[in-house]
Design an enzyme around this catalytic site. Structure first.
Site, short mmCIF file in Angstrom:
data_model
loop_
_atom_site.label_atom_id
_atom_site.label_comp_id
_atom_site.label_asym_id
_atom_site.label_seq_id
_atom_site.Cartn_x
_atom_site.Cartn_y
_atom_site.Cartn_z
N LYS A 156 0.85 -1.18 0.00
CA LYS A 156 0.00 0.00 0.00
C LYS A 156 0.89 1.25 0.00
CE LYS A 156 -0.60 1.79 4.47
NZ LYS A 156 -1.47 2.52 5.35
N HIS A 186 -0.81 -5.15 5.89
CA HIS A 186 -0.17 -5.84 7.01
C HIS A 186 -1.12 -6.04 8.19
CE1 HIS A 186 0.49 -1.66 8.44
NE2 HIS A 186 0.47 -2.19 9.63
N LYS A 190 -2.16 -9.76 11.27
CA LYS A 190 -2.14 -9.82 12.72
C LYS A 190 -3.03 -10.96 13.22
CE LYS A 190 -1.17 -4.87 13.20
NZ LYS A 190 0.16 -5.00 13.81
N GLU A 224 -2.96 5.91 17.28
CA GLU A 224 -1.50 5.92 17.35
C GLU A 224 -1.04 7.08 18.22
OE1 GLU A 224 0.24 4.48 13.22
OE2 GLU A 224 -1.23 6.07 12.92
N HIS A 248 -7.02 -0.54 6.15
CA HIS A 248 -7.03 -1.30 7.39
C HIS A 248 -8.42 -1.42 8.01
CE1 HIS A 248 -2.84 -1.07 6.90
NE2 HIS A 248 -2.58 -0.01 7.64
N LYS A 348 -3.48 10.16 14.67
CA LYS A 348 -2.13 10.22 15.21
C LYS A 348 -2.09 11.19 16.39
CE LYS A 348 0.31 8.87 11.02
NZ LYS A 348 0.78 7.60 11.61
#
Length: 516
Positions: A156, A186, A190, A224, A248, A348
């Site tokens: 991505k 990714h 998980k 995050e 995601h 963030k």
């Protein structure tokens, strides 16, 4: 993801071998797979990049990446010696087709040594603008002609919007068939994300209540604590909606909301997820502000240290209107989920690093207990924690000990670390191994990628047309802008605070950094 036998001989060819992703994620993943004896006996890594660097210096660079980022900590001398012998580095110009002759020669050398044909995995760990040149040159050089043995992995961001994603798919499909293309996310590697399927479809007590009759709403949070750090140049062209929600969070939503699969076949599972994306109610162009909000962080305090505003980060415009926080409300218009809202948020410089799915159930239809017994009553909730400490928590009501009837909220917790006593594999370990084995379950198809872009395009187009008037609008260390609270408060709800507590469980968390 499924049950597999030992994979056939394979060569992992990484374009962008001198880049950050290779040293920080890919090679540490290869190292751990090698230690776990999961790679084929015949397995080599060829990395390609423009930079001129000697083999010894390059291997030192890779080992430093393992020492810093592997879940096992520092590399074992003997193991690294064995792996480094399998690693080759080629200095080449990605955009010059003649450079691919050198690569073809190295691939042939490996196969002659093994006296076997091998699978060729072309991993594009490069900026998006290089993908077209590399894919085209793989076709022109003949390296992609063996369709049964060639696979390509695309990182991505997969496009910048729906049109660019469609163009990128067209570019890939000129050289490769869909079955050869692995679009990587990714997050899907998980363990807890994968466990959503097992939790839902292998447990008879949950699947019957997994619908609009019993579930009141769903929240998906990916928070995050870090800022954009060294990714300012990339983030200025992405933003939180593109960087996180489009891939995601929508993929997680698809796993939570999908219908039962007939089999564990990769295309069967991906088709069920696609059905969810296609069923998401389009956001009307004139109602975007009622379904989506954005934010950008300003200065604030994070764990006792002063964090600078986004507009003061390296490679960021002082007048930037890029969002570092995004929240959306979505509906899945089908029989199972009609009128159940899905709230998604990401940002963030938020106060806690956490990724989780929180499912809130409807109240019991009739409250039999006296009001005095239910003063501390809270709705039943199921929390699936993806990171940092992976686990599943069920919150329900129980009677407190004593002569007086008093209900209290209690938690039943399953911790991956506590139960299995070991750190789960890194996401990239799972995904690289699946590519080697030819299992595409955890990778997006072309139609999935484009369907995900279709969901957020009304928001992107509105935000591109109408600049924000209040940026920056949330302090670093807070949970985002006030408009985010208003988005969910209009429905009589509030964002749910993370419930799983850090502690002994966190010690099992794999080494690594936050990333989008």
């Amino acid at each position: 993801m499924g049950n597999h036998t030992q994979a056939a001989p394979s060569i992992l060819i990484i374009f962008g071998g001198a880049g950050d992703l290779t040293s920080r994620k890919l090679i540490p993943a290869v190292y751990n797979l090698y230690v776990d004896k999961l790679l084929p006996a015949d397995f080599d890594v060829i990395t390609v990049d423009k930079r001129k660097i000697g083999k010894d210096e390059y291997c030192r660079h890779l080992r430093e990446g393992i020492d810093k980022n592997s879940r096992r900590g520092k590399a074992d001398d003997k193991t690294w010696s064995e792996i480094s012998e399998r690693v080759s580095y080629i200095s080449a110009d990605f955009e010059n087709v003649s450079s691919y002759k050198k690569l073809a020669g190295k691939i042939s050398e490996c196969e002659r040594h093994w006296k076997k044909q091998a699978g060729h995995i072309f991993y594009l760990a490069v900026p998006p603008f290089l993908v077209e040149s590399i894919v085209g040159n793989l076709g022109k050089s003949g390296l992609a002609k063996e369709r049964s043995r060639a696979r390509v992995v695309v990182e991505k961001p997969f496009g910048h919007d729906l049109e660019s994603a469609h163009d990128l798919n067209s570019t890939l499909l000129k050289v490769f068939q869909e079955s050869q293309i692995y679009r990587i996310d990714h997050y899907l590697g998980k363990e807890t994300v994968q466990n959503i399927l097992a939790f839902r479809f292998a447990n008879a007590m949950f699947e019957p209540i997994w619908d609009r009759r019993y579930i009141e709403h769903v929240q998906i949070t990916v928070a995050e604590t870090v800022g954009v750090e060294h990714r300012g140049a990339y983030y200025e062209h992405a933003g939180a909606l593109r960087d996180m929600i489009q891939n995601h969070l929508l993929q997680i939503l698809s796993l939570v909301a999908m219908e039962p699969m007939v089999s564990f076949d990769a295309d069967e599972i991906r088709s069920k997820k696609l059905d969810v994306l296609r069923a998401i109610r389009p956001i009307p162009e004139d109602q975007v502000q009622a379904f989506a909000v954005r934010g950008q962080y300003t200065d604030g305090w994070m764990e006792g240290q002063r964090a600078v505003a986004y507009r003061k980060e390296p490679d960021v415009s002082p007048q930037s209107n890029i969002e570092t926080f995004a929240a959306v409300k979505l509906f899945v218009d089908n029989w199972r989920w009609q009128d159940v809202p899905f709230y998604l948020r990401t940002g963030k410089r938020l106060p806690q690093r956490v990724s989780e799915v929180s499912i809130q159930f409807r109240p019991v239809p009739h409250q039999s207990f006296p009001p005095s017994a239910t003063l501390a009553w809270q709705p039943n909730r199921l929390i699936i924690r993806i990171q940092p400490e992976e686990g599943i928590l069920l919150r329900f009501q129980a009677k407190q000990p004593g002569p007086t009837l008093h209900l209290s909220t209690v938690d039943m917790l399953f911790s991956y670390c506590e139960r299995f006593r070991s750190a789960p594999p890194e996401a990239y370990e799972t995904l690289i191994l699946d590519v080697v084995r030819g299992d595409a379950t955890l990778f997006m198809r072309a139609d999935q990628a484009e369907a995900a872009w279709s969901v957020i395009m009304p928001v992107l187009e509105f935000w591109d047309t109408v600049p924000p008037v209040d940026f920056p609008n949330y302090q670093a260390g807070s949970w985002g802008p006030e408009s985010s609270e208003a988005l969910i408060a209009r429905d009589g709800r509030s964002w749910l605070a993370p419930l799983l507590e850090t502690g002994e469980d966190a010690k099992c968390e794999t080494t690594g950094t936050e990333e989008g």
